[in-house]
Design a protein around this motif. Sequence first.
Motif, short mmCIF file in Angstrom:
data_model
loop_
_atom_site.label_atom_id
_atom_site.label_comp_id
_atom_site.label_asym_id
_atom_site.label_seq_id
_atom_site.Cartn_x
_atom_site.Cartn_y
_atom_site.Cartn_z
N GLY A 272 -63.91 -6.75 -65.94
CA GLY A 272 -62.97 -5.67 -65.74
C GLY A 272 -62.00 -5.60 -66.89
N VAL A 273 -61.21 -4.55 -67.05
CA VAL A 273 -59.95 -4.57 -68.00
C VAL A 273 -58.80 -5.44 -67.43
CG1 VAL A 273 -58.68 -3.27 -69.42
CG2 VAL A 273 -60.96 -2.30 -68.68
N GLY A 274 -58.91 -6.72 -67.35
CA GLY A 274 -57.90 -7.27 -66.77
C GLY A 274 -57.95 -9.08 -67.23
N GLU A 275 -57.49 -9.95 -66.47
CA GLU A 275 -57.44 -11.28 -66.81
C GLU A 275 -58.97 -11.82 -66.78
OE1 GLU A 275 -54.82 -12.76 -67.69
OE2 GLU A 275 -53.23 -11.43 -67.05
N THR A 276 -59.94 -11.49 -66.20
CA THR A 276 -61.14 -12.21 -66.30
C THR A 276 -62.04 -11.47 -67.35
OG1 THR A 276 -62.03 -10.84 -64.58
CG2 THR A 276 -60.91 -12.80 -63.79
N GLY B 200 -55.33 -1.85 -77.96
CA GLY B 200 -56.31 -2.47 -76.81
C GLY B 200 -57.59 -2.32 -77.17
N MET B 201 -58.06 -1.20 -77.09
CA MET B 201 -59.59 -0.86 -77.45
C MET B 201 -60.08 -1.63 -78.82
SD MET B 201 -60.95 0.70 -75.07
CE MET B 201 -62.34 1.33 -75.79
N THR C 53 -52.30 -7.81 -75.11
CA THR C 53 -51.18 -8.12 -74.83
C THR C 53 -51.01 -7.55 -73.54
OG1 THR C 53 -50.20 -5.85 -75.52
CG2 THR C 53 -50.11 -7.63 -77.05
N ASP C 54 -49.87 -7.95 -72.74
CA ASP C 54 -49.65 -7.35 -71.33
C ASP C 54 -49.42 -5.96 -71.17
OD1 ASP C 54 -47.53 -10.23 -70.36
OD2 ASP C 54 -49.74 -10.15 -70.30
N GLN C 55 -48.88 -5.32 -72.19
CA GLN C 55 -48.58 -3.91 -72.33
C GLN C 55 -50.05 -3.28 -72.65
OE1 GLN C 55 -46.93 -6.27 -74.06
NE2 GLN C 55 -44.84 -6.03 -73.61
N ASP D 288 -44.04 5.25 -67.39
CA ASP D 288 -42.70 5.66 -68.00
C ASP D 288 -42.47 5.15 -69.46
OD1 ASP D 288 -39.52 4.32 -67.13
OD2 ASP D 288 -40.26 6.36 -67.43
N LEU D 289 -43.70 5.75 -70.20
CA LEU D 289 -43.39 5.79 -71.72
C LEU D 289 -43.63 7.01 -72.19
CD1 LEU D 289 -45.69 2.55 -71.93
CD2 LEU D 289 -43.37 2.64 -72.49
N SER D 290 -43.62 7.45 -73.64
CA SER D 290 -43.78 8.25 -74.24
C SER D 290 -45.55 8.38 -74.47
CB SER D 290 -43.20 8.31 -75.66
OG SER D 290 -43.78 7.28 -76.53
N ALA D 291 -45.75 9.71 -74.60
CA ALA D 291 -47.22 9.91 -74.89
C ALA D 291 -47.90 8.96 -75.98
CB ALA D 291 -47.87 11.15 -74.80
N SER D 292 -47.04 9.03 -77.20
CA SER D 292 -47.30 8.37 -78.35
C SER D 292 -47.40 6.90 -78.12
CB SER D 292 -46.45 8.76 -79.55
OG SER D 292 -45.02 8.43 -79.32
N ALA D 293 -46.59 6.36 -77.33
CA ALA D 293 -46.45 5.14 -77.04
C ALA D 293 -47.87 4.70 -76.36
CB ALA D 293 -45.25 4.38 -76.35
N VAL D 294 -48.14 5.32 -75.17
CA VAL D 294 -49.37 5.05 -74.67
C VAL D 294 -50.45 5.18 -75.37
CG1 VAL D 294 -50.71 5.83 -72.74
CG2 VAL D 294 -48.27 5.81 -72.36
N GLY D 295 -50.70 6.09 -76.21
CA GLY D 295 -51.88 6.33 -76.91
C GLY D 295 -52.04 5.13 -78.19
N GLY D 296 -50.81 4.72 -78.70
CA GLY D 296 -50.97 3.53 -79.36
C GLY D 296 -51.36 2.38 -78.79
N ARG D 297 -51.19 1.96 -77.44
CA ARG D 297 -51.57 0.71 -76.71
C ARG D 297 -52.84 0.96 -76.44
NH1 ARG D 297 -46.12 -0.42 -72.61
NH2 ARG D 297 -44.70 -0.70 -74.32
N LEU D 298 -53.13 2.24 -76.03
CA LEU D 298 -54.81 2.28 -75.90
C LEU D 298 -55.61 2.07 -77.31
CD1 LEU D 298 -54.85 5.36 -73.51
CD2 LEU D 298 -55.22 2.96 -72.74
N ARG D 299 -55.00 2.43 -78.31
CA ARG D 299 -55.88 2.25 -79.44
C ARG D 299 -56.01 0.82 -80.00
NH1 ARG D 299 -53.18 7.15 -80.65
NH2 ARG D 299 -51.64 6.03 -81.81
#
Length: 226
Positions: free
Chosen positions: A153-157, A210-211, A165-167, A197-208
Amino acid sequence: MSLVTEVRFAHTDGALADTLSALPGLDAVVVPETSTDPRGSVYFFRFDHESTTELRTVLAEDHTVETVTQLSGFVDEQVLGIEFTEATELLAPEVTTQGGFVLAARSASATGGLRGWRERWLLPDREAIQAVWHHARETDFEFEVLELREGGGVGETFPGGDALTDQQRRALQVAYDRGYFREPREASLAELAEALDLSASAVGGRLRRGMKSLVGQTLVADRAGE
């Protein structure tokens, strides 16, 4: 219970079939794509081949390739956007249909010697992998399951979770739960941004990011063994 499975498969009409056959030393890696670009039929690849000219020539003659586009910002790298013909046999859409998504994918040889793909998938349950397996068999894929591990899963395990990162983990969890990785997508980047509760660019950056971290941790295909 969700699971992570690693598979290897090939098809005579599979993605880049002619290119992989003509260039046995070519290494191709699918680049995770998390933008809101509506061109869902375009896949992004990073190629490792000594001759860009030869690669482009072979791609132009590949019966599975409809269009090839050089990505802006990668003019010095072999990163290309490829749209496949309607007749091309792909398993990624079936994985998405079953509620999963592809974590990592790279070129490899299947059991029968035909060059194809080695991929790692996150799926919701065993019924999902069975459905993909039956689909692969019914459409004449060479297909084998290399590894099957429950509890993914996309989580601790999740394997490689420590690289997140947690974010990044939170962004990926929300994106997965809301169907952002499904085809067609069930949530937009703007909707994820509102939920987090973030900007779209911030979420996109975290997804990129993270992936990228997940791919680095979970891509286990041994190039020397292929």
